[in-house]
Design a protein around this motif. Structure first.
Motif, PDB file in Angstrom:
ATOM      1  N   ASP A  56      36.569  11.412  76.514  1.00  0.00           N
ATOM      2  CA  ASP A  56      35.266  11.802  77.056  1.00  0.00           C
ATOM      3  C   ASP A  56      35.047  13.302  76.974  1.00  0.00           C
ATOM      4  O   ASP A  56      33.956  13.788  77.245  1.00  0.00           O
ATOM      5  CB  ASP A  56      35.129  11.352  78.509  1.00  0.00           C
ATOM      6  CG  ASP A  56      34.923   9.852  78.630  1.00  0.00           C
ATOM      7  OD1 ASP A  56      34.262   9.285  77.738  1.00  0.00           O
ATOM      8  OD2 ASP A  56      35.426   9.249  79.587  1.00  0.00           O
ATOM      9  N   HIS A  57      36.085  14.061  76.638  1.00  0.00           N
ATOM     10  CA  HIS A  57      35.981  15.512  76.500  1.00  0.00           C
ATOM     11  C   HIS A  57      35.853  15.839  75.013  1.00  0.00           C
ATOM     12  O   HIS A  57      36.756  15.554  74.230  1.00  0.00           O
ATOM     13  CB  HIS A  57      37.219  16.194  77.090  1.00  0.00           C
ATOM     14  CG  HIS A  57      37.459  15.828  78.514  1.00  0.00           C
ATOM     15  ND1 HIS A  57      38.715  15.839  79.091  1.00  0.00           N
ATOM     16  CD2 HIS A  57      36.606  15.416  79.497  1.00  0.00           C
ATOM     17  CE1 HIS A  57      38.621  15.469  80.357  1.00  0.00           C
ATOM     18  NE2 HIS A  57      37.364  15.201  80.615  1.00  0.00           N
ATOM     19  N   ARG A  88      33.009  20.832  70.031  1.00  0.00           N
ATOM     20  CA  ARG A  88      32.065  21.038  68.933  1.00  0.00           C
ATOM     21  C   ARG A  88      32.128  22.503  68.513  1.00  0.00           C
ATOM     22  O   ARG A  88      32.105  23.393  69.365  1.00  0.00           O
ATOM     23  CB  ARG A  88      30.638  20.666  69.357  1.00  0.00           C
ATOM     24  CG  ARG A  88      30.449  19.176  69.625  1.00  0.00           C
ATOM     25  CD  ARG A  88      29.014  18.851  70.051  1.00  0.00           C
ATOM     26  NE  ARG A  88      28.821  17.421  70.208  1.00  0.00           N
ATOM     27  CZ  ARG A  88      29.005  16.739  71.349  1.00  0.00           C
ATOM     28  NH1 ARG A  88      29.399  17.404  72.442  1.00  0.00           N
ATOM     29  NH2 ARG A  88      28.800  15.445  71.402  1.00  0.00           N
ATOM     30  N   GLU A  97      33.135  18.029  65.395  1.00  0.00           N
ATOM     31  CA  GLU A  97      32.691  17.215  66.538  1.00  0.00           C
ATOM     32  C   GLU A  97      33.727  16.113  66.743  1.00  0.00           C
ATOM     33  O   GLU A  97      33.706  15.081  66.089  1.00  0.00           O
ATOM     34  CB  GLU A  97      31.309  16.619  66.282  1.00  0.00           C
ATOM     35  CG  GLU A  97      30.730  15.931  67.509  1.00  0.00           C
ATOM     36  CD  GLU A  97      29.302  15.446  67.291  1.00  0.00           C
ATOM     37  OE1 GLU A  97      28.496  15.524  68.238  1.00  0.00           O
ATOM     38  OE2 GLU A  97      28.992  14.977  66.166  1.00  0.00           O
ATOM     39  N   THR A 133      31.935  24.721  71.872  1.00  0.00           N
ATOM     40  CA  THR A 133      31.569  24.130  73.159  1.00  0.00           C
ATOM     41  C   THR A 133      32.558  23.034  73.531  1.00  0.00           C
ATOM     42  O   THR A 133      33.185  22.414  72.664  1.00  0.00           O
ATOM     43  CB  THR A 133      30.155  23.534  73.131  1.00  0.00           C
ATOM     44  OG1 THR A 133      30.130  22.366  72.272  1.00  0.00           O
ATOM     45  CG2 THR A 133      29.138  24.555  72.651  1.00  0.00           C
ATOM     46  N   PHE A 134      32.691  22.814  74.830  1.00  0.00           N
ATOM     47  CA  PHE A 134      33.510  21.735  75.387  1.00  0.00           C
ATOM     48  C   PHE A 134      32.609  20.951  76.327  1.00  0.00           C
ATOM     49  O   PHE A 134      32.028  21.522  77.256  1.00  0.00           O
ATOM     50  CB  PHE A 134      34.707  22.315  76.144  1.00  0.00           C
ATOM     51  CG  PHE A 134      35.602  21.285  76.790  1.00  0.00           C
ATOM     52  CD1 PHE A 134      36.774  20.873  76.164  1.00  0.00           C
ATOM     53  CD2 PHE A 134      35.275  20.734  78.019  1.00  0.00           C
ATOM     54  CE1 PHE A 134      37.603  19.934  76.769  1.00  0.00           C
ATOM     55  CE2 PHE A 134      36.102  19.795  78.621  1.00  0.00           C
ATOM     56  CZ  PHE A 134      37.260  19.387  77.994  1.00  0.00           C
ATOM     57  N   THR A 135      32.473  19.646  76.092  1.00  0.00           N
ATOM     58  CA  THR A 135      31.567  18.818  76.888  1.00  0.00           C
ATOM     59  C   THR A 135      32.336  17.701  77.569  1.00  0.00           C
ATOM     60  O   THR A 135      33.085  16.964  76.920  1.00  0.00           O
ATOM     61  CB  THR A 135      30.467  18.202  76.004  1.00  0.00           C
ATOM     62  OG1 THR A 135      29.790  19.250  75.311  1.00  0.00           O
ATOM     63  CG2 THR A 135      29.471  17.415  76.838  1.00  0.00           C
ATOM     64  N   ASN A 136      32.158  17.564  78.872  1.00  0.00           N
ATOM     65  CA  ASN A 136      32.690  16.430  79.611  1.00  0.00           C
ATOM     66  C   ASN A 136      31.605  15.357  79.646  1.00  0.00           C
ATOM     67  O   ASN A 136      30.614  15.483  80.370  1.00  0.00           O
ATOM     68  CB  ASN A 136      33.078  16.858  81.029  1.00  0.00           C
ATOM     69  CG  ASN A 136      33.673  15.715  81.833  1.00  0.00           C
ATOM     70  OD1 ASN A 136      33.844  14.601  81.328  1.00  0.00           O
ATOM     71  ND2 ASN A 136      33.980  15.971  83.102  1.00  0.00           N
ATOM     72  N   GLN A 137      31.781  14.299  78.850  1.00  0.00           N
ATOM     73  CA  GLN A 137      30.759  13.255  78.740  1.00  0.00           C
ATOM     74  C   GLN A 137      30.924  12.158  79.779  1.00  0.00           C
ATOM     75  O   GLN A 137      30.118  11.225  79.810  1.00  0.00           O
ATOM     76  CB  GLN A 137      30.795  12.637  77.333  1.00  0.00           C
ATOM     77  CG  GLN A 137      30.441  13.626  76.234  1.00  0.00           C
ATOM     78  CD  GLN A 137      30.295  12.988  74.878  1.00  0.00           C
ATOM     79  OE1 GLN A 137      29.688  13.550  73.967  1.00  0.00           O
ATOM     80  NE2 GLN A 137      30.855  11.793  74.714  1.00  0.00           N
ATOM     81  N   GLN A 141      28.729   8.104  74.831  1.00  0.00           N
ATOM     82  CA  GLN A 141      29.755   7.730  75.796  1.00  0.00           C
ATOM     83  C   GLN A 141      29.937   6.232  75.870  1.00  0.00           C
ATOM     84  O   GLN A 141      31.059   5.721  75.940  1.00  0.00           O
ATOM     85  CB  GLN A 141      29.392   8.274  77.175  1.00  0.00           C
ATOM     86  CG  GLN A 141      30.420   7.926  78.257  1.00  0.00           C
ATOM     87  CD  GLN A 141      29.974   8.354  79.631  1.00  0.00           C
ATOM     88  OE1 GLN A 141      29.001   9.065  79.781  1.00  0.00           O
ATOM     89  NE2 GLN A 141      30.672   7.892  80.649  1.00  0.00           N
TER      90      GLN A 141
END
Length: 283
Positions: free
Chosen positions: A16-17, A20, A32, A77-81, A277
């Motif tokens: 989920d992390h 990009r 990605e 970037t780092f995204t917690n989805q 997700q």
């Protein structure tokens, strides 16, 4: 202009992390990938990796050393989805500034996942147009119905207009990852993990009766001394094959996730977007 030299990161080993990377102001990412898979960690489970391009050290310390040049701008970037709070994200990115030669290519990485019941050969990479070099493969392989040998499939590199026949055709999965004879310990007849500068079977997770009832593998292969060059396009596939009685090939019903690493003469390729997700499976 400059080059990213090293990334160190500690996070929760969750798909989920998502990482990009964007080069030179492009709106589409050139990288990605779920964060653990980018660092050759499969199945959201820690496994040590001691290689030239990636090092995974206790505890959940993720390192990569891929050179990543840029001419004007770099953005990561780092995204917690997920809907779960991330308790800790620690990172350090080391870069150098300086002139980049005109013919220097941009770093890319793409993640894919498929069930081989509907996709066999499994597609590791497709849709790449331009001039570049294929630099590496990471596979997180899950056996879904059969715990027997899984590695008879050929990896194939279709380069610069290849259709039916590839420029490069391998002889078997364990051969591509520089092993032999089922990655087998000759005394115990069990899978034997290894991690070396350019290749490894870094992860073998046996059925635990709880999380997953079948065996899972993590394998990497870095094409550093032997990059695969292309001038127009590249497509990479691998067959999911085992043995059936009588010595015949057995098409497998497995789940495979892959990260393809490559360099391209433009900052962004038209790559397949990462699943959302709800579509991203943790296998």
């Amino acid at each position: 202009p400059g080059t990213i030299r090293h990334i160190w990161m500690v996070e929760g080993l969750s798909r989920d992390h998502v990482l990009r990377f964007y080069w030179d102001g492009e709106q589409a990412p050139s990288v990605e990938v779920p964060a653990p898979d980018f660092f050759a960690v499969g199945h959201e489970r820690f496994a040590p990796v001691n290689s030239q391009m990636v090092a995974v050290n206790p505890a959940n310390s993720l390192n990569c050393f891929w050179p990543m040049p840029f001419r004007r701008h770099a953005k990561i970037t780092f995204t917690n989805q997920s809907d779960k709070e991330l308790r800790l994200l620690a990172y350090q990115i080391t870069y150098s500034l300086g002139k980049i030669p005109r013919n220097t290519a941009y770093f890319h990485a793409q993640w894919r996942q498929a069930d081989t019941r509907t996709q066999n050969p499994y597609v590791i990479l497709d849709g790449v147009q331009g001039r570049g070099k294929y630099a590496g493969t990471f596979l997180a392989w899950t056996q879904q119905t059969d715990n027997n040998w899984f590695g008879e499939g050929e990896i194939k590199f279709f380069i610069d207009g290849d259709r039916e026949f590839p420029t490069i055709c391998g002889t078997g999965t364990e051969d591509y990852f520089c092993g032999s004879y089922n990655f087998e310990n000759q005394k115990t007849h069990e899978y034997q993990t290894f991690t070396t500068p350019y290749t490894g079977l870094c992860q073998v997770l046996r059925p635990d009766g709880v999380y997953r009832s079948q065996t899972r593998f993590g394998l990497y292969r870095w094409h550093i001394p032997d990059p695969i060059a292309f001038s127009q396009d590249i497509r990479v596939t691998i067959q999911a094959l085992g043995w059936r009685s009588g010595g015949r090939y057995l098409p497998l019903q497995d789940d495979i996730s892959a990260v393809a690493y490559f360099y391209l003469d433009k900052p962004a390729a038209d790559l397949t977007p990462l699943p959302g997700q709800d579509e991203l499976e943790i296998i």
